[in-house]
Structures are given as structure tokens and as C-alpha cells.
Motif scaffolding. Structure first.
Motif, PDB file in Angstrom:
ATOM      1  N   PRO A  31     -17.252   3.341   8.964  1.00  0.00           N
ATOM      2  CA  PRO A  31     -17.252   4.457   8.421  1.00  0.00           C
ATOM      3  C   PRO A  31     -18.893   5.078   8.227  1.00  0.00           C
ATOM      4  O   PRO A  31     -19.592   4.171   7.812  1.00  0.00           O
ATOM      5  CB  PRO A  31     -16.521   4.372   7.034  1.00  0.00           C
ATOM      6  CG  PRO A  31     -15.707   3.342   7.182  1.00  0.00           C
ATOM      7  CD  PRO A  31     -16.329   2.268   8.124  1.00  0.00           C
ATOM      8  N   ILE A  32     -19.035   6.316   8.566  1.00  0.00           N
ATOM      9  CA  ILE A  32     -20.686   6.798   8.324  1.00  0.00           C
ATOM     10  C   ILE A  32     -20.572   7.071   6.866  1.00  0.00           C
ATOM     11  O   ILE A  32     -19.597   7.727   6.306  1.00  0.00           O
ATOM     12  CB  ILE A  32     -20.769   8.073   9.199  1.00  0.00           C
ATOM     13  CG1 ILE A  32     -20.606   7.326  10.569  1.00  0.00           C
ATOM     14  CG2 ILE A  32     -22.091   8.458   8.783  1.00  0.00           C
ATOM     15  CD1 ILE A  32     -20.956   8.628  11.829  1.00  0.00           C
ATOM     16  N   GLU A  33     -21.540   6.399   6.045  1.00  0.00           N
ATOM     17  CA  GLU A  33     -21.589   6.580   4.845  1.00  0.00           C
ATOM     18  C   GLU A  33     -22.741   7.659   4.183  1.00  0.00           C
ATOM     19  O   GLU A  33     -22.872   7.827   3.017  1.00  0.00           O
ATOM     20  CB  GLU A  33     -21.582   5.361   4.269  1.00  0.00           C
ATOM     21  CG  GLU A  33     -20.435   4.384   4.260  1.00  0.00           C
ATOM     22  CD  GLU A  33     -20.248   3.167   3.493  1.00  0.00           C
ATOM     23  OE1 GLU A  33     -21.123   2.929   2.660  1.00  0.00           O
ATOM     24  OE2 GLU A  33     -19.532   2.460   4.058  1.00  0.00           O
ATOM     25  N   HIS A  34     -23.676   8.064   4.748  1.00  0.00           N
ATOM     26  CA  HIS A  34     -24.824   8.752   4.773  1.00  0.00           C
ATOM     27  C   HIS A  34     -24.501  10.069   4.304  1.00  0.00           C
ATOM     28  O   HIS A  34     -24.168  11.057   5.242  1.00  0.00           O
ATOM     29  CB  HIS A  34     -25.883   8.669   5.424  1.00  0.00           C
ATOM     30  CG  HIS A  34     -27.139   9.074   4.972  1.00  0.00           C
ATOM     31  ND1 HIS A  34     -27.579  10.430   4.816  1.00  0.00           N
ATOM     32  CD2 HIS A  34     -28.413   8.232   4.653  1.00  0.00           C
ATOM     33  CE1 HIS A  34     -28.814  10.642   4.348  1.00  0.00           C
ATOM     34  NE2 HIS A  34     -29.249   9.221   4.103  1.00  0.00           N
ATOM     35  N   PRO A  35     -24.598  10.591   2.975  1.00  0.00           N
ATOM     36  CA  PRO A  35     -23.797  12.072   2.599  1.00  0.00           C
ATOM     37  C   PRO A  35     -24.472  13.295   3.769  1.00  0.00           C
ATOM     38  O   PRO A  35     -23.894  13.794   4.209  1.00  0.00           O
ATOM     39  CB  PRO A  35     -24.373  12.152   1.230  1.00  0.00           C
ATOM     40  CG  PRO A  35     -24.423  10.849   0.862  1.00  0.00           C
ATOM     41  CD  PRO A  35     -24.955   9.980   1.834  1.00  0.00           C
ATOM     42  N   LYS A  36     -26.062  12.897   3.823  1.00  0.00           N
ATOM     43  CA  LYS A  36     -26.567  13.901   4.685  1.00  0.00           C
ATOM     44  C   LYS A  36     -26.001  14.158   5.995  1.00  0.00           C
ATOM     45  O   LYS A  36     -25.710  15.240   6.530  1.00  0.00           O
ATOM     46  CB  LYS A  36     -28.237  13.946   4.618  1.00  0.00           C
ATOM     47  CG  LYS A  36     -28.700  14.218   3.534  1.00  0.00           C
ATOM     48  CD  LYS A  36     -30.091  14.215   3.411  1.00  0.00           C
ATOM     49  CE  LYS A  36     -30.767  14.752   2.117  1.00  0.00           C
ATOM     50  NZ  LYS A  36     -32.142  14.457   2.137  1.00  0.00           N
ATOM     51  N   ILE A  37     -25.669  13.039   6.779  1.00  0.00           N
ATOM     52  CA  ILE A  37     -25.325  12.908   7.996  1.00  0.00           C
ATOM     53  C   ILE A  37     -23.733  13.498   7.991  1.00  0.00           C
ATOM     54  O   ILE A  37     -23.472  14.194   8.881  1.00  0.00           O
ATOM     55  CB  ILE A  37     -25.385  11.454   8.902  1.00  0.00           C
ATOM     56  CG1 ILE A  37     -26.715  11.263   8.839  1.00  0.00           C
ATOM     57  CG2 ILE A  37     -24.574  11.155   9.983  1.00  0.00           C
ATOM     58  CD1 ILE A  37     -26.930   9.514   9.197  1.00  0.00           C
ATOM     59  N   ILE A  38     -23.029  13.012   7.055  1.00  0.00           N
ATOM     60  CA  ILE A  38     -21.583  13.604   7.063  1.00  0.00           C
ATOM     61  C   ILE A  38     -21.315  14.909   6.809  1.00  0.00           C
ATOM     62  O   ILE A  38     -20.829  15.656   7.441  1.00  0.00           O
ATOM     63  CB  ILE A  38     -20.733  12.656   5.707  1.00  0.00           C
ATOM     64  CG1 ILE A  38     -20.847  11.324   6.108  1.00  0.00           C
ATOM     65  CG2 ILE A  38     -19.447  13.429   5.463  1.00  0.00           C
ATOM     66  CD1 ILE A  38     -20.420  10.571   4.809  1.00  0.00           C
ATOM     67  N   ASN A  39     -22.409  15.502   5.724  1.00  0.00           N
ATOM     68  CA  ASN A  39     -22.218  16.900   5.751  1.00  0.00           C
ATOM     69  C   ASN A  39     -22.956  17.617   6.734  1.00  0.00           C
ATOM     70  O   ASN A  39     -22.383  18.825   7.092  1.00  0.00           O
ATOM     71  CB  ASN A  39     -23.403  17.424   4.436  1.00  0.00           C
ATOM     72  CG  ASN A  39     -22.721  16.758   2.880  1.00  0.00           C
ATOM     73  OD1 ASN A  39     -21.357  16.832   3.206  1.00  0.00           O
ATOM     74  ND2 ASN A  39     -23.323  16.545   2.229  1.00  0.00           N
ATOM     75  N   TYR A  40     -23.891  17.180   7.613  1.00  0.00           N
ATOM     76  CA  TYR A  40     -24.412  17.976   8.741  1.00  0.00           C
ATOM     77  C   TYR A  40     -23.186  18.059   9.967  1.00  0.00           C
ATOM     78  O   TYR A  40     -23.118  19.006  10.564  1.00  0.00           O
ATOM     79  CB  TYR A  40     -25.758  17.125   9.261  1.00  0.00           C
ATOM     80  CG  TYR A  40     -26.386  17.797  10.388  1.00  0.00           C
ATOM     81  CD1 TYR A  40     -27.369  18.476  10.283  1.00  0.00           C
ATOM     82  CD2 TYR A  40     -25.923  17.031  11.581  1.00  0.00           C
ATOM     83  CE1 TYR A  40     -27.766  19.295  11.525  1.00  0.00           C
ATOM     84  CE2 TYR A  40     -26.765  17.649  12.881  1.00  0.00           C
ATOM     85  CZ  TYR A  40     -27.443  18.789  12.868  1.00  0.00           C
ATOM     86  OH  TYR A  40     -27.937  19.067  13.857  1.00  0.00           O
ATOM     87  N   PHE A  41     -22.647  16.625   9.989  1.00  0.00           N
ATOM     88  CA  PHE A  41     -21.396  16.713  10.985  1.00  0.00           C
ATOM     89  C   PHE A  41     -20.636  17.947  10.735  1.00  0.00           C
ATOM     90  O   PHE A  41     -20.067  18.479  11.671  1.00  0.00           O
ATOM     91  CB  PHE A  41     -20.820  15.462  11.092  1.00  0.00           C
ATOM     92  CG  PHE A  41     -21.719  14.301  12.031  1.00  0.00           C
ATOM     93  CD1 PHE A  41     -23.041  14.554  12.190  1.00  0.00           C
ATOM     94  CD2 PHE A  41     -21.081  13.069  12.335  1.00  0.00           C
ATOM     95  CE1 PHE A  41     -23.717  13.573  13.144  1.00  0.00           C
ATOM     96  CE2 PHE A  41     -21.688  12.300  13.285  1.00  0.00           C
ATOM     97  CZ  PHE A  41     -23.135  12.583  13.664  1.00  0.00           C
ATOM     98  N   HIS A  42     -20.023  17.828   9.414  1.00  0.00           N
ATOM     99  CA  HIS A  42     -19.064  18.887   9.089  1.00  0.00           C
ATOM    100  C   HIS A  42     -19.360  20.245   9.421  1.00  0.00           C
ATOM    101  O   HIS A  42     -18.461  21.026   9.798  1.00  0.00           O
ATOM    102  CB  HIS A  42     -18.624  18.479   7.756  1.00  0.00           C
ATOM    103  CG  HIS A  42     -17.622  17.561   7.347  1.00  0.00           C
ATOM    104  ND1 HIS A  42     -16.281  17.243   7.929  1.00  0.00           N
ATOM    105  CD2 HIS A  42     -17.912  16.213   6.727  1.00  0.00           C
ATOM    106  CE1 HIS A  42     -16.038  16.117   7.741  1.00  0.00           C
ATOM    107  NE2 HIS A  42     -16.673  15.552   6.777  1.00  0.00           N
ATOM    108  N   ALA A  43     -20.567  20.594   8.965  1.00  0.00           N
ATOM    109  CA  ALA A  43     -21.210  21.839   8.902  1.00  0.00           C
ATOM    110  C   ALA A  43     -21.322  22.388  10.667  1.00  0.00           C
ATOM    111  O   ALA A  43     -21.425  23.270  10.937  1.00  0.00           O
ATOM    112  CB  ALA A  43     -22.426  22.160   8.350  1.00  0.00           C
ATOM    113  N   ALA A  44     -21.518  21.419  11.441  1.00  0.00           N
ATOM    114  CA  ALA A  44     -21.651  21.585  12.782  1.00  0.00           C
ATOM    115  C   ALA A  44     -20.454  21.734  13.658  1.00  0.00           C
ATOM    116  O   ALA A  44     -20.553  22.005  14.951  1.00  0.00           O
ATOM    117  CB  ALA A  44     -22.619  20.663  13.531  1.00  0.00           C
TER     118      ALA A  44
END
Length: 152
Positions: A31-44
Motif C-alpha cells: 500500500p502507498i502510505e505517503h498522504p501527499k502522493i495518495i491525495n495527488y493520485f485521487h485528485a488526478a
């Protein structure tokens, strides 16, 4: 689309990440755990006739990375209970809850949004728990003296 920019398309078979049935991102390491990466992916997240993809622009490139997912790529991550019920999607988009469009499949709550199916996360379900009721003949959504039978 800017004519000066090049379009790069990565098919989902070549994507190095995917989304599970709970809306969590993964790669080969887990699982990807870095919040900034997770948020970036979802927003994209965007969708076209070929499916869901992550979109980004950098340098002189527009990039679409189609990614594998289970069930749906769109999730209700939060619920705002006010006069109306507002759903906050993983893409950051907000939409009103439409009780007539709720459905239950395999004990999971979804709402149809046009041709898309949006899945409620556990956090969102907890916020709606006082509005949900199970009776002998199925599930019901109750809000402000109105009761809607949820399709199954």
C-alpha cells in the motif's frame, strides 16, 4: 488540449500502481502510505471512453495513466450532514446524496452517479449510520421524515 503539448498514454497493463476495493493505492511494494502522493493520485482521477486514468501535465507533456481498480475508482470518503447531505468523493468533488440512487450489492453501499457507481467507505458509512436501517424486506435510508428503500 494544447496543440503544442505531447500526449503520453500509459495503458493500465503498464501502470505501476492500482487501486483496491477500498479506494487504497498500491504498488509492487504494498500500500502507498505517503498522504501527499495518495491525495495527488485521487485528485488526478479522470474518466474517458477508455476508463479511469490519472492525468497530469509536466514539461511539455500531457500524461494519462490508465490504472487497474476493483469495483470502482470513485469513492465517498466523507459525508457532510447539514440541511442536505453532501458527499465528498476521493477526487475532491462534492455531490449531493440522492437517496433514490442508493443501492446495496454484496453488503456494500453504492450510489449511482450517471453511469458511474460510487462506493461508500467505512468512514462515510459511519457518518451515515443513523440514517441507515435494515428491515426484513431490505435496507432503508431515513432522513428528515422521509424513508427510501435502497435497491439491491
Amino acid at each position: 488540449m494544447n496543440k503544442d503539448m505531447k500526449l503520453r498514454v500509459i495503458p493500465k497493463e503498464k501502470a505501476v500502481f492500482w487501486m483496491d476495493e477500498h479506494g487504497r493505492w498500491h504498488n509492487v511494494h504494498g500500500p502507498i502510505e505517503h498522504p501527499k502522493i495518495i491525495n495527488y493520485f485521487h485528485a488526478a482521477i479522470q474518466k474517458d471512453k477508455n476508463g479511469y486514468f490519472l492525468y497530469q501535465e509536466y514539461d511539455n507533456i500531457q500524461e494519462k495513466v490508465y490504472f487497474p481498480y476493483q469495483e470502482t475508482a470513485i469513492f465517498v470518503f466523507d459525508v457532510i450532514l447539514k440541511d442536505d447531505i453532501i458527499l465528498v468523493l476521493n477526487t475532491r468533488r462534492t455531490i449531493p446524496l440522492t437517496p433514490e440512487n442508493l443501492l446495496v450489492e454484496k453488503d456494500q453501499l453504492y450510489m449511482t452517479l450517471g453511469e458511474e457507481k460510487v462506493k461508500f467507505t467505512e468512514k462515510a458509512l459511519l457518518k451515515l449510520s443513523t440514517c441507515l436501517e435494515q428491515k426484513e424486506d431490505g435496507y432503508y435510508f431515513n432522513y428528515r421524515a422521509h424513508s427510501f428503500k435502497i435497491c439491491d
